[in-house]
Design a protein around this motif. Sequence first.
Motif, PDB file in Angstrom:
ATOM      1  N   ASN A 258     -12.164   3.140   3.439  1.00  0.00           N
ATOM      2  CA  ASN A 258     -12.182   4.018   4.704  1.00  0.00           C
ATOM      3  C   ASN A 258     -10.905   5.022   4.755  1.00  0.00           C
ATOM      4  O   ASN A 258      -9.874   4.648   4.999  1.00  0.00           O
ATOM      5  N   LYS A 259     -11.342   6.228   4.764  1.00  0.00           N
ATOM      6  CA  LYS A 259     -10.274   7.208   4.860  1.00  0.00           C
ATOM      7  C   LYS A 259      -9.625   7.330   5.876  1.00  0.00           C
ATOM      8  O   LYS A 259      -8.269   7.560   5.891  1.00  0.00           O
ATOM      9  N   GLU A 260      -9.899   6.748   7.148  1.00  0.00           N
ATOM     10  CA  GLU A 260      -9.251   6.779   8.474  1.00  0.00           C
ATOM     11  C   GLU A 260      -8.317   5.478   8.341  1.00  0.00           C
ATOM     12  O   GLU A 260      -7.220   5.637   8.787  1.00  0.00           O
ATOM     13  N   LEU A 261      -8.825   4.596   7.769  1.00  0.00           N
ATOM     14  CA  LEU A 261      -7.878   3.253   7.622  1.00  0.00           C
ATOM     15  C   LEU A 261      -6.926   3.686   6.639  1.00  0.00           C
ATOM     16  O   LEU A 261      -5.721   2.946   6.970  1.00  0.00           O
ATOM     17  N   VAL A 262      -6.987   4.105   5.748  1.00  0.00           N
ATOM     18  CA  VAL A 262      -6.115   4.412   4.815  1.00  0.00           C
ATOM     19  C   VAL A 262      -4.757   5.408   5.316  1.00  0.00           C
ATOM     20  O   VAL A 262      -3.819   5.039   4.962  1.00  0.00           O
ATOM     21  N   ARG A 263      -5.280   6.275   6.157  1.00  0.00           N
ATOM     22  CA  ARG A 263      -4.020   7.081   6.801  1.00  0.00           C
ATOM     23  C   ARG A 263      -3.237   6.143   7.707  1.00  0.00           C
ATOM     24  O   ARG A 263      -2.136   6.267   7.451  1.00  0.00           O
ATOM     25  N   TYR A 264      -3.948   5.122   8.327  1.00  0.00           N
ATOM     26  CA  TYR A 264      -3.035   4.180   8.991  1.00  0.00           C
ATOM     27  C   TYR A 264      -2.105   3.155   8.153  1.00  0.00           C
ATOM     28  O   TYR A 264      -1.033   2.837   8.292  1.00  0.00           O
ATOM     29  N   PHE A 265      -3.026   2.544   6.929  1.00  0.00           N
ATOM     30  CA  PHE A 265      -2.378   1.795   6.245  1.00  0.00           C
ATOM     31  C   PHE A 265      -0.942   2.433   5.536  1.00  0.00           C
ATOM     32  O   PHE A 265      -0.067   1.836   5.260  1.00  0.00           O
ATOM     33  N   LEU A 266      -0.977   3.637   5.029  1.00  0.00           N
ATOM     34  CA  LEU A 266       0.079   4.245   4.516  1.00  0.00           C
ATOM     35  C   LEU A 266       1.228   4.423   5.295  1.00  0.00           C
ATOM     36  O   LEU A 266       2.322   4.814   4.949  1.00  0.00           O
ATOM     37  N   ASP A 267       0.841   4.408   6.655  1.00  0.00           N
ATOM     38  CA  ASP A 267       2.052   4.725   7.512  1.00  0.00           C
ATOM     39  C   ASP A 267       2.775   3.538   7.900  1.00  0.00           C
ATOM     40  O   ASP A 267       3.985   3.669   8.372  1.00  0.00           O
ATOM     41  N   LEU A 268       2.526   2.240   7.228  1.00  0.00           N
ATOM     42  CA  LEU A 268       3.212   0.994   7.406  1.00  0.00           C
ATOM     43  C   LEU A 268       3.520   0.738   5.917  1.00  0.00           C
ATOM     44  O   LEU A 268       4.151  -0.396   5.858  1.00  0.00           O
ATOM     45  N   LEU A 269       3.189   1.174   4.937  1.00  0.00           N
ATOM     46  CA  LEU A 269       3.547   0.671   3.438  1.00  0.00           C
ATOM     47  C   LEU A 269       4.455   1.692   2.848  1.00  0.00           C
ATOM     48  O   LEU A 269       4.137   2.872   2.546  1.00  0.00           O
ATOM     49  N   PRO A 270       5.722   1.086   2.464  1.00  0.00           N
ATOM     50  CA  PRO A 270       6.748   1.953   1.954  1.00  0.00           C
ATOM     51  C   PRO A 270       6.316   2.300   0.415  1.00  0.00           C
ATOM     52  O   PRO A 270       5.732   1.121  -0.451  1.00  0.00           O
ATOM     53  N   LYS A 271       6.561   3.606  -0.024  1.00  0.00           N
ATOM     54  CA  LYS A 271       6.148   3.695  -1.343  1.00  0.00           C
ATOM     55  C   LYS A 271       7.218   3.176  -2.203  1.00  0.00           C
ATOM     56  O   LYS A 271       6.899   2.754  -3.405  1.00  0.00           O
ATOM     57  N   TYR A 272       8.631   2.993  -1.850  1.00  0.00           N
ATOM     58  CA  TYR A 272       9.527   2.196  -2.543  1.00  0.00           C
ATOM     59  C   TYR A 272      10.162   1.157  -1.791  1.00  0.00           C
ATOM     60  O   TYR A 272      11.021   1.475  -1.019  1.00  0.00           O
ATOM     61  N   PRO A 273       9.669  -0.027  -1.873  1.00  0.00           N
ATOM     62  CA  PRO A 273      10.204  -1.321  -1.013  1.00  0.00           C
ATOM     63  C   PRO A 273      11.428  -1.509  -1.415  1.00  0.00           C
ATOM     64  O   PRO A 273      11.888  -1.136  -2.467  1.00  0.00           O
ATOM     65  N   VAL A 274      12.155  -2.120  -0.289  1.00  0.00           N
ATOM     66  CA  VAL A 274      13.700  -2.537  -0.665  1.00  0.00           C
ATOM     67  C   VAL A 274      13.624  -3.157  -1.901  1.00  0.00           C
ATOM     68  O   VAL A 274      12.939  -4.434  -1.945  1.00  0.00           O
ATOM     69  N   GLY A 275      14.782  -3.339  -2.593  1.00  0.00           N
ATOM     70  CA  GLY A 275      15.010  -4.077  -3.769  1.00  0.00           C
ATOM     71  C   GLY A 275      14.182  -3.696  -4.985  1.00  0.00           C
ATOM     72  O   GLY A 275      14.593  -4.264  -5.959  1.00  0.00           O
ATOM     73  N   THR A 276      13.666  -2.605  -4.951  1.00  0.00           N
ATOM     74  CA  THR A 276      12.723  -2.097  -6.032  1.00  0.00           C
ATOM     75  C   THR A 276      13.677  -1.372  -6.886  1.00  0.00           C
ATOM     76  O   THR A 276      14.506  -0.494  -6.582  1.00  0.00           O
ATOM     77  N   GLU A 277      13.581  -1.455  -8.231  1.00  0.00           N
ATOM     78  CA  GLU A 277      14.376  -0.687  -9.273  1.00  0.00           C
ATOM     79  C   GLU A 277      13.717   0.539  -9.495  1.00  0.00           C
ATOM     80  O   GLU A 277      12.416   0.805  -9.592  1.00  0.00           O
ATOM     81  N   ILE A 278      14.703   1.586  -9.333  1.00  0.00           N
ATOM     82  CA  ILE A 278      13.945   3.037  -9.503  1.00  0.00           C
ATOM     83  C   ILE A 278      14.696   3.701 -10.414  1.00  0.00           C
ATOM     84  O   ILE A 278      15.939   3.561 -10.944  1.00  0.00           O
TER      85      ILE A 278
END
Length: 400
Positions: free
Chosen positions: A322-342
Amino acid sequence: MIRKHVNNITPGMALGKTIYGDNYAILLKKGIAITQDHILSLKRRGIVCVYVEEEDTADIETPEIVSEKVHTMMTKRVIITYKKISDSFKDLSMKGSTCESIINSINSEKFKKTFHQNIELKQLNNDISFFIDEIMDREVLAGLNTIKTHDNYTYEHSVDSAIVALLFAKRLRLDRNKLKQIAIGKLLHDIGNIFIDMEILNKREKLSEHENEQIKKHSVFGYELLKDLEHVGFVAAHIAYQHHEWQDGSGYPLGLKGSNTFDFYNVNEICYSDEAKIILPAEIAAIADFYDACVANRPFRPPIPHDIVYELIKNGAETHFNKELVRYFLDLLPKYPVGTEIKIKNGAYEGFTGFVFSLNRDSLNRPVIKILYDNNKKKINPVVIDLSSVGRNITIQCIF
């Protein structure tokens, strides 16, 4: 605590997160000094990444969405529930029974009576309040720290995807009753797998077309198991039924279509009467299911880096999700979580590597990073850069 690929672990490092084996017995306990034998054992079990504690990253605090105590409690509860239900149907499996015969057995008076009296299932339902309480004050999906093993994948995936769905549902302002319905639905969404051949579920090679068709039946079996249970409910049963349905009708088992819309103001007045549409809780469950399945280690592939999963969900809007739900989901999802190797992709530090040190809530995808190694993998004096300000022109990617 940071996540490292097992190939980059050296003996003597301290394990940052307990790893559980069969029946959720402790396999390796948090804090132990990792040995070469441990590393070999992890590789044999197909575990690609683990969390470790080391001097240079001791100041990186990897957040927990729920406490280890509650996570362990819920996982053990799910294991017991699945196994008790499975024991009720131990004479049935995809090996020796047709889809029709399994459904007929599920709906027989004999099995219904046994299943409806299942004490473990009722206890799981009662424990959900503790689960929800832990999530109520969380605002960001900072990352799931569970190291899933092949032995426990179904159970840990059920718990972790429930955590994701609950945090998401809270972001959407669903009331507590809806949160509880979603929680029980996600904890039991793969219950139909008890009828699928374990050799297929744990197969490391690519599945054949026939094997894929067998696995797809788990959503039908799950629905048939749950649909008449009053303490589970309609919503939970349809989460099991519809969590693999896509917005464009290309999912399974019914090929339902979604609305690609979301009404923030009437979210708790959801209508479930239109059988031709995917219900909202199942749309939430589909995103949570996909996210956790991607970032987890699987029998047939290693975890997918978080930044790639982020883009997959973003690109799947409208067709899969659902494209509207994706918009809200990405607002709480970090692309690079803490502790992730980059790894840094451009500028003066191109090719240098390090870790995500902390998040900027107002600029979630521009975290603070800590650089530890140059482009020849040689250790350097740590450099901390805030990508939301002084490092705004720097681009990074997750690595394993």
